[in-house]
Enzyme design. Structure first.
Site, short mmCIF file in Angstrom:
data_model
loop_
_atom_site.label_atom_id
_atom_site.label_comp_id
_atom_site.label_asym_id
_atom_site.label_seq_id
_atom_site.Cartn_x
_atom_site.Cartn_y
_atom_site.Cartn_z
N ASP A 88 0.85 -1.18 0.00
CA ASP A 88 0.00 0.00 0.00
C ASP A 88 0.89 1.23 0.00
O ASP A 88 2.02 1.20 0.52
CB ASP A 88 -0.86 0.04 1.26
CG ASP A 88 -2.01 -0.94 1.25
OD1 ASP A 88 -2.15 -1.70 0.27
OD2 ASP A 88 -2.78 -0.95 2.23
N HIS A 154 4.78 -7.53 -0.07
CA HIS A 154 4.47 -8.82 -0.69
C HIS A 154 5.15 -8.96 -2.05
O HIS A 154 5.60 -7.97 -2.63
CB HIS A 154 2.96 -8.98 -0.84
CG HIS A 154 2.22 -9.11 0.46
ND1 HIS A 154 1.37 -10.15 0.73
CD2 HIS A 154 2.23 -8.33 1.58
CE1 HIS A 154 0.85 -10.01 1.95
NE2 HIS A 154 1.37 -8.90 2.49
N SER A 257 8.26 3.85 5.12
CA SER A 257 9.46 3.84 4.30
C SER A 257 9.11 3.63 2.85
O SER A 257 8.02 3.99 2.41
CB SER A 257 10.44 2.78 4.80
OG SER A 257 11.74 3.08 4.32
#
Length: 290
Positions: A88, A154, A257
């Protein structure tokens, strides 16, 4: 450049990040709850998507920050040829990795943009000129994770882990102002480079640390950062058959980050809807195999 970004040039990055790590892992009830409530309130965290929606149920701030999502909260793009968005966040920059004959600053390596004209080479990012050559002329996407976002990363595509490279560096903020002002920020910050072998060739996923980031950890090795600093550390995983499927969790951040994905030339084209500042969600189409 904002006064705060200017100040980060002289701040003791690693000391501040070490102190932040202690706070993130504190089990003191008032301390951890104050941290959680502050982030939820100031950044608009949507806890309805979390596997544990009760903010008081987390034992530490770090447990809250690396929280899991409910099953089905994110799903992979159904196109079997789609490479997936790894996290995201928001796209900082994306595009083609340049060639020397495109007028970039470096004669013998690919060149990627950071923001507002700032750029760096893939060799600088990966700390390995030979590894960088595989991505010359390919494509890249840089995704910034803000404090409100899901902080697990992911796999864009199924791959077998070949090696990781822990590159020491600074810990500048990776917020929009710093990215636009600090030259070669992503190639200067502490980072973990993850090299995968896939059915289309090499793929690199780079986890870039930032000011007050407590650490980076992977599903195959646990905590990778800290320690901060030290020499470049290469871990060779050839022969260990660490294979991660498309959309599987590979790593996580503590605090906000940036993740950078690099793909070789001729393998895939970035999704047409992607551009700088685009909001993105895990599992959306990042690129499509050519």
């Amino acid at each position: 450049m904002s006064p705060l970004t200017a100040l980060t040039y002289v701040l003791p990055h690693r000391l501040l990040s070490s102190l932040a790590r202690k706070l993130a892992y504190s089990t003191h009830p008032k301390t951890k709850q104050w941290l959680i409530d502050t982030v939820v309130r100031n950044f608009g965290v949507d806890l309805s998507e979390a596997a544990e929606p009760d903010p008081s149920a987390y034992p530490t701030f770090n447990a809250f920050f690396t929280r899991a999502l409910k099953p089905g909260a994110r799903t992979p793009d159904p196109d079997p040829r789609a490479l997936l968005m790894p996290a995201d966040g928001r796209v900082s920059e994306c595009g083609h990795i340049g060639h020397a004959d495109e007028g970039v600053l470096h004669e013998d390596a690919g060149h990627v943009f950071q923001a507002k004209g700032h750029g760096f080479t893939t060799a600088e990012l990966l700390a390995d000129e030979a590894a960088a050559e595989a991505f010359d002329g390919g494509v890249y996407a840089t995704v910034y994770l803000s404090p409100k976002d899901y902080h697990r990363v992911h796999m864009p595509w199924t791959g077998t882990l070949r090696e990781t490279v822990h590159v020491p560096g600074r810990l500048f903020s990776v917020g929009p102002d710093a990215v636009g002002a600090v030259s070669k920020l992503f190639a200067r910050n502490e980072r973990l480079v993850c090299h995968f072998d896939t059915d289309f060739g090499p793929m690199a996923v780079v986890m870039v640390g930032a000011l007050l980031v407590s650490g980076v950890e992977t599903v195959w090795s646990g905590v990778e950062i800290p320690p901060y600093g030290g020499p470049v550390t290469v871990k060779d995983y050839r022969g260990e058959n660490i294979r991660l499927e498309r959309f599987a969790e590979m790593a996580r951040f503590n605090y906000g980050s940036t993740v950078i994905v690099l793909l070789p030339k001729g393998v895939a084209e970035l999704a047409s809807h992607l551009s700088a500042e685009s909001p993105v969600r895990l599992g959306q189409q990042l690129a499509r195999l050519s």
